[in-house]
Design a protein around this motif. Structure first.
Motif, PDB file in Angstrom:
ATOM      1  N   VAL A  68       0.853  -1.186   0.000  1.00 61.56           N
ATOM      2  CA  VAL A  68       0.000   0.000   0.000  1.00 61.56           C
ATOM      3  C   VAL A  68       0.890   1.236   0.000  1.00 61.56           C
ATOM      4  CG1 VAL A  68      -1.775   1.306   1.221  1.00 61.56           C
ATOM      5  CG2 VAL A  68      -1.777  -1.193   1.341  1.00 61.56           C
ATOM      6  N   SER A  69       0.671   2.161  -0.918  1.00 61.78           N
ATOM      7  CA  SER A  69       1.432   3.417  -0.933  1.00 61.78           C
ATOM      8  C   SER A  69       0.489   4.569  -1.257  1.00 61.78           C
ATOM      9  CB  SER A  69       2.552   3.368  -1.977  1.00 61.78           C
ATOM     10  OG  SER A  69       2.031   3.212  -3.280  1.00 61.78           O
ATOM     11  N   THR A  70       0.646   5.669  -0.517  1.00 62.66           N
ATOM     12  CA  THR A  70      -0.203   6.849  -0.704  1.00 62.66           C
ATOM     13  C   THR A  70       0.665   8.069  -0.966  1.00 62.66           C
ATOM     14  OG1 THR A  70      -1.891   5.948   0.775  1.00 62.66           O
ATOM     15  CG2 THR A  70      -1.967   8.311   0.351  1.00 62.66           C
ATOM     16  N   ARG A  71       0.238   8.883  -1.948  1.00 65.23           N
ATOM     17  CA  ARG A  71       0.971  10.116  -2.235  1.00 65.23           C
ATOM     18  C   ARG A  71      -0.022  11.278  -2.314  1.00 65.23           C
ATOM     19  NH1 ARG A  71       0.331   7.087  -6.742  1.00 65.23           N
ATOM     20  NH2 ARG A  71      -0.193   8.104  -8.723  1.00 65.23           N
ATOM     21  N   GLN A  72       0.423  12.449  -1.881  1.00 64.99           N
ATOM     22  CA  GLN A  72      -0.406  13.645  -1.910  1.00 64.99           C
ATOM     23  C   GLN A  72      -0.126  14.393  -3.213  1.00 64.99           C
ATOM     24  OE1 GLN A  72      -2.355  13.938   0.874  1.00 64.99           O
ATOM     25  NE2 GLN A  72      -3.568  15.585  -0.055  1.00 64.99           N
ATOM     26  N   ILE A  73      -1.100  14.453  -4.089  1.00 64.35           N
ATOM     27  CA  ILE A  73      -0.922  15.123  -5.386  1.00 64.35           C
ATOM     28  C   ILE A  73      -1.016  16.634  -5.218  1.00 64.35           C
ATOM     29  CG2 ILE A  73      -1.807  15.340  -7.748  1.00 64.35           C
ATOM     30  CD1 ILE A  73      -0.565  12.620  -7.082  1.00 64.35           C
ATOM     31  N   ARG A  75      -3.239  19.746  -2.358  1.00 63.36           N
ATOM     32  CA  ARG A  75      -3.770  19.911  -1.005  1.00 63.36           C
ATOM     33  C   ARG A  75      -5.012  19.067  -0.735  1.00 63.36           C
ATOM     34  NH1 ARG A  75      -7.020  23.634   1.871  1.00 63.36           N
ATOM     35  NH2 ARG A  75      -7.560  24.750  -0.044  1.00 63.36           N
ATOM     36  N   LYS A  76      -5.898  18.940  -1.698  1.00 65.04           N
ATOM     37  CA  LYS A  76      -7.144  18.207  -1.462  1.00 65.04           C
ATOM     38  C   LYS A  76      -7.250  16.934  -2.288  1.00 65.04           C
ATOM     39  CE  LYS A  76      -9.981  22.098   0.082  1.00 65.04           C
ATOM     40  NZ  LYS A  76     -11.264  22.824  -0.089  1.00 65.04           N
ATOM     41  N   LEU A  77      -6.124  16.407  -2.735  1.00 68.52           N
ATOM     42  CA  LEU A  77      -6.167  15.178  -3.526  1.00 68.52           C
ATOM     43  C   LEU A  77      -5.026  14.240  -3.145  1.00 68.52           C
ATOM     44  CD1 LEU A  77      -7.305  13.428  -5.801  1.00 68.52           C
ATOM     45  CD2 LEU A  77      -5.853  14.693  -7.408  1.00 68.52           C
ATOM     46  N   SER A  78      -5.407  13.084  -2.583  1.00 71.11           N
ATOM     47  CA  SER A  78      -4.424  12.038  -2.301  1.00 71.11           C
ATOM     48  C   SER A  78      -4.757  10.817  -3.156  1.00 71.11           C
ATOM     49  CB  SER A  78      -4.446  11.647  -0.821  1.00 71.11           C
ATOM     50  OG  SER A  78      -5.684  11.049  -0.482  1.00 71.11           O
ATOM     51  N   VAL A  79      -3.722  10.107  -3.620  1.00 70.96           N
ATOM     52  CA  VAL A  79      -3.896   8.910  -4.436  1.00 70.96           C
ATOM     53  C   VAL A  79      -3.196   7.751  -3.749  1.00 70.96           C
ATOM     54  CG1 VAL A  79      -3.487   7.816  -6.663  1.00 70.96           C
ATOM     55  CG2 VAL A  79      -3.985  10.263  -6.563  1.00 70.96           C
ATOM     56  N   SER A  80      -3.921   6.646  -3.580  1.00 71.65           N
ATOM     57  CA  SER A  80      -3.349   5.449  -2.954  1.00 71.65           C
ATOM     58  C   SER A  80      -3.298   4.320  -3.969  1.00 71.65           C
ATOM     59  CB  SER A  80      -4.188   5.017  -1.743  1.00 71.65           C
ATOM     60  OG  SER A  80      -4.251   6.048  -0.782  1.00 71.65           O
ATOM     61  N   ASP A  81      -2.142   3.704  -4.114  1.00 68.23           N
ATOM     62  CA  ASP A  81      -1.968   2.541  -4.987  1.00 68.23           C
ATOM     63  C   ASP A  81      -1.834   1.302  -4.116  1.00 68.23           C
ATOM     64  OD1 ASP A  81      -1.926   4.038  -7.380  1.00 68.23           O
ATOM     65  OD2 ASP A  81       0.152   4.580  -7.014  1.00 68.23           O
ATOM     66  N   VAL A  82      -2.719   0.335  -4.335  1.00 68.52           N
ATOM     67  CA  VAL A  82      -2.695  -0.909  -3.561  1.00 68.52           C
ATOM     68  C   VAL A  82      -2.457  -2.057  -4.545  1.00 68.52           C
ATOM     69  CG1 VAL A  82      -3.986  -2.420  -2.011  1.00 68.52           C
ATOM     70  CG2 VAL A  82      -4.327   0.068  -1.907  1.00 68.52           C
ATOM     71  N   PHE A  95      -7.157   4.269  -5.212  1.00 62.39           N
ATOM     72  CA  PHE A  95      -8.142   5.022  -4.433  1.00 62.39           C
ATOM     73  C   PHE A  95      -7.808   6.507  -4.470  1.00 62.39           C
ATOM     74  CE2 PHE A  95      -8.091   0.803  -2.439  1.00 62.39           C
ATOM     75  CZ  PHE A  95      -9.446   0.504  -2.399  1.00 62.39           C
ATOM     76  N   PHE A  96      -8.837   7.344  -4.587  1.00 63.98           N
ATOM     77  CA  PHE A  96      -8.664   8.792  -4.521  1.00 63.98           C
ATOM     78  C   PHE A  96      -9.362   9.305  -3.263  1.00 63.98           C
ATOM     79  CE2 PHE A  96      -8.779   7.584  -9.006  1.00 63.98           C
ATOM     80  CZ  PHE A  96      -7.577   8.111  -9.455  1.00 63.98           C
ATOM     81  N   ASN A  97      -8.594   9.991  -2.413  1.00 65.24           N
ATOM     82  CA  ASN A  97      -9.153  10.574  -1.182  1.00 65.24           C
ATOM     83  C   ASN A  97      -9.940   9.551  -0.364  1.00 65.24           C
ATOM     84  OD1 ASN A  97      -8.064  13.072  -1.814  1.00 65.24           O
ATOM     85  ND2 ASN A  97      -9.935  13.854  -2.750  1.00 65.24           N
ATOM     86  N   ARG A  98      -9.407   8.335  -0.241  1.00 63.89           N
ATOM     87  CA  ARG A  98     -10.075   7.281   0.542  1.00 63.89           C
ATOM     88  C   ARG A  98      -9.150   6.817   1.671  1.00 63.89           C
ATOM     89  NH1 ARG A  98     -13.584   4.031  -2.832  1.00 63.89           N
ATOM     90  NH2 ARG A  98     -13.486   2.409  -1.227  1.00 63.89           N
ATOM     91  N   LYS A  99      -8.502   7.762   2.350  1.00 63.89           N
ATOM     92  CA  LYS A  99      -7.488   7.436   3.364  1.00 63.89           C
ATOM     93  C   LYS A  99      -8.045   6.524   4.450  1.00 63.89           C
ATOM     94  CE  LYS A  99      -3.904   9.585   6.217  1.00 63.89           C
ATOM     95  NZ  LYS A  99      -4.123   8.780   7.401  1.00 63.89           N
TER      96      LYS A  99
END
Length: 676
Positions: A68-73, A75-82, A95-99
């Motif tokens: 699982v890795s998450t990066r902040q694109i 201020r209001k958008l994070s992308v997680s690759d699983v 996932f987008f903004n599904r922290k």
């Protein structure tokens, strides 16, 4: 206490805040929530291996989380690759903004992911799937998953939880308003079983049984109510008309020849009058087939027989148009024609009321204001409603109760398949005007996609340069963040400042006041406006013979019956007319193809009914089918006839519904039709 009287706040998980969100969806009581049926279902039981996946399909996959890795694109958008895998391969979940959801995923654990599969660069992926945790996997894949209409503040999980709690709360309180003998005869499940399995079906068979039960019930009660209305009106005396030759007097003053279909319809109605029958008839005729002239001829007979006639239209624009047209027909014969619409001043209304009461007015044209205002007739003998499906049964009853069982004629330009007409107008005889006036050319229809949409407006410009006019119709009035649609306000500005800068572009929409609408339509009729950008307020009845082009933006958002009616606003003179259905992609191209192939409204309506179901047939909930909440779900149209037959049999065997086994039925039908 009845379920309709129990507040949503009694349902576990519905707070005061959530109750307001549900209210926005028309859900106010426990019964409303039970009848808030899913619009579709996800088949999460379809669990696949990664090697079995097919792009563009929605499936469940059971996989182990590898990383699982998450990066902040920003201020209001994070992308997680699983990255996940099973015994047959690997895939990526994005996932987008599904922290919150991503943080629950533990490396090495198995989960079920449900979503649409994508394929690119040699590997499969899913974006924003639903996740099921290991401890509740069985509930995730053992049933079809309901998908509900939503509004801001509600999610699918919130609604599903609320509905589950409502089903538990109501388990011992749901009263079955179809007796066991009727359920047994027509193989119908019990009401509570239907509620449980329409929301959370065990399998496809249970879902079909639930839909059949609820659909039958809705259809049966509409058919029964209409059948009882028909019985009541037949049993009561109606005004007796004579002077049938006066219809021919009007026909002789017309600047055109009546079609054979118009003459046949007039003869059918007059035959009922001669037999001293209560006339209760639906007059169906395609757009431009001449229904108003038929109505005028029947009104002539009514007035010459010593009675008053009323015509009710669904919109003020159409009422005023009928008023203008019928005055021209009637005033040479000395008839006094009055108009009654909500936008009139109190003083104007008072004058109309007085002329009606003292019998000075012969004909009243108006909207449903004539039901709810203080209009009292001295001798009402005939009620005509135009586009009846926009009113509903109770409003029809409201108008007819202004007199002593007056004759009733309903006109519609929406070609209704006979199967559906049996339910909508089960209490009525039917006449069909299936012939167009001589000299009318079929409207040429084309579907425009992508860049061809821009070319359409070049064609519009060419028609305006020839001295003709055009309609442009949009589904929305103002900007919407949720739906990427052109809207009337924005499109009008775009056209006026762009390709149509040398044209006079007007705007018409439903939020304008009556006087504003009338002013715009008068300018358009007088050719002071070249192109009218409008919402669907122009769908019914407006007559502009010089208009040769109809452009419908986002045509995929409309039912075919609605598109056909809109198309009918052009081609009303002897000029060749054109209709362009603008769409943004090819998704709906196949469905719209029939519009290019035929101008026959009945063929189009049959196709629309088959593909969209009766609830979506008119593209609006105001279609006269009383509270048909199941109607958005597809069901076999043969059920219409079955329900109709069941209602007819019941009226024949127990016309007053006095037998003990029919008490529940009587209670329900009296609620639906308070006038019965």
């Amino acid at each position: 206490m009845e379920l309709s009287e129990i507040s949503l706040r009694n349902v576990k998980s519905i707070s005061e805040k959530r109750e307001k969100y549900f209210n926005k969806l028309g859900v106010f009581s426990l019964l409303d929530l039970l009848e808030f049926f899913p619009r579709s279902y996800e088949n999460r039981m379809n669990v696949k291996k990664i090697c079995e996946l097919v792009p563009k399909t929605s499936v469940s996959v059971k996989c182990r989380v590898l990383s699982v890795s998450t990066r902040q694109i920003r201020r209001k958008l994070s992308v997680s690759d699983v990255v996940v895998s099973d015994s047959t391969g690997r895939m990526k979940i994005v996932f987008f903004n599904r922290k919150y959801d991503v943080d629950r995923l533990k490396t090495g654990n198995e989960y079920i992911f449900f979503g649409e599969v994508e394929y690119a660069y040699g590997s499969f992926s899913m974006k924003q799937p639903q996740i099921e945790l290991p401890e509740t996997q069985s509930s995730f894949t053992d049933t079809l998953t309901p998908i509900y209409p939503l509004t801001a503040g509600l999610t699918q999980n919130i609604v599903r939880t609320a509905v589950k709690n409502a089903l538990i709360y109501a388990a011992d309180s749901v009263y079955d308003n179809l007796p066991s003998n009727l359920r047994q005869k027509y193989t119908l499940c019990e009401k509570m079983y239907a509620f449980n399995n329409i929301h959370f079906p065990k399998d496809n068979e249970a879902l079909e049984a639930a839909i059949r039960r609820i659909a039958f019930e809705e259809l049966f009660y509409v058919a029964l109510g209409l059948g009882l209305i028909k019985k009541r009106t037949k049993d009561e005396p109606s005004p007796i008309f004579h002077n049938f030759k006066t219809a021919n007097e009007l026909a002789e003053t017309l600047p055109f020849e009546l079609t054979n279909a118009q003459k046949r319809t007039v003869r059918e109605i007059c035959a009922d009058f001669r037999d001293k029958k209560h006339v209760n008839r639906l007059v169906q005729g395609d757009v431009g087939s001449g229904k108003t002239v038929v109505a005028a001829m029947i009104m002539m007979i009514c007035v010459r027989s010593g009675f008053q006639a009323a015509l009710m239209a669904p919109t003020e624009i159409l009422a005023r148009q009928h008023y203008s047209e019928l005055k021209k027909y009637f005033e040479p014969f000395g008839f006094k024609v009055e108009l009654l619409v909500s936008s009139m001043s109190a003083k104007e209304k008072k004058t109309v009321y007085e002329t009606l009461r003292n019998g000075e007015a012969d004909v009243l044209i108006g909207t449903n204001a004539m039901i709810f205002e203080k209009a009292q007739f001295s001798r009402l003998g005939l009620c005509i409603t135009d586009e009846q499906h926009r009113f509903g049964v109770k409003q029809r009853l409201g108008l007819s109760q202004k007199g002593e069982n007056p004759h009733v004629i309903v006109m519609t330009a929406t070609p209704i398949p006979r199967t559906l007409a049996l339910i909508l107008y089960g209490d009525m005889d039917i006449s069909v005007i299936d012939e167009m006036p001589a000299g009318r050319l079929p409207v040429i229809t084309r579907t425009a996609v992508g860049e061809n949409r821009e070319k359409v407006y070049g064609f519009v410009l060419g028609e305006v340069k020839k001295g003709h006019q055009a309609f442009v119709v949009c589904p929305l009035i103002e900007e919407s963040e949720k739906m990427d649609l052109e809207n009337a306000v924005k499109l009008r500005e775009k056209l006026q400042n762009g390709i149509l800068k040398d044209c006079r572009v007007g705007l018409l929409h439903g939020r304008m006041k009556g006087a504003e609408k009338d002013e715009i339509m008068l300018k358009f009729k007088n050719r002071e406006i070249d192109v009218l950008v409008s919402t669907t307020v122009i769908e019914v009845g407006i007559n502009i013979p010089n208009a040769t082009v109809m452009v419908i933006e986002d045509a995929n958002r409309f039912g075919l019956a609605a598109l056909h009616q809109l198309r009918g606003r052009v081609g009303r003179g002897k000029l060749q007319a054109y209709c362009f259905l603008n769409i943004s992609d090819m998704t709906s191209f196949k469905r719209l193809k029939i519009m290019e192939e035929t101008n026959d409204g009945f063929k189009i309506s049959e196709f629309d009914l088959k593909n969209r179901g009766p609830g979506e047939f008119f593209g609006t909930r105001q279609h006269g089918i009383a509270n048909m909440k199941i109607s958005g779900l597809s069901y076999d149209i043969s059920l219409v006839k079955t329900a109709r037959d069941a209602a007819d049999e019941l009226i024949l065997s127990d016309p007053d519904l006095t037998l003990p086994e029919n008490r529940a039925i009587k209670k329900t039908v009296e609620k639906m039709y308070t006038a019965i």
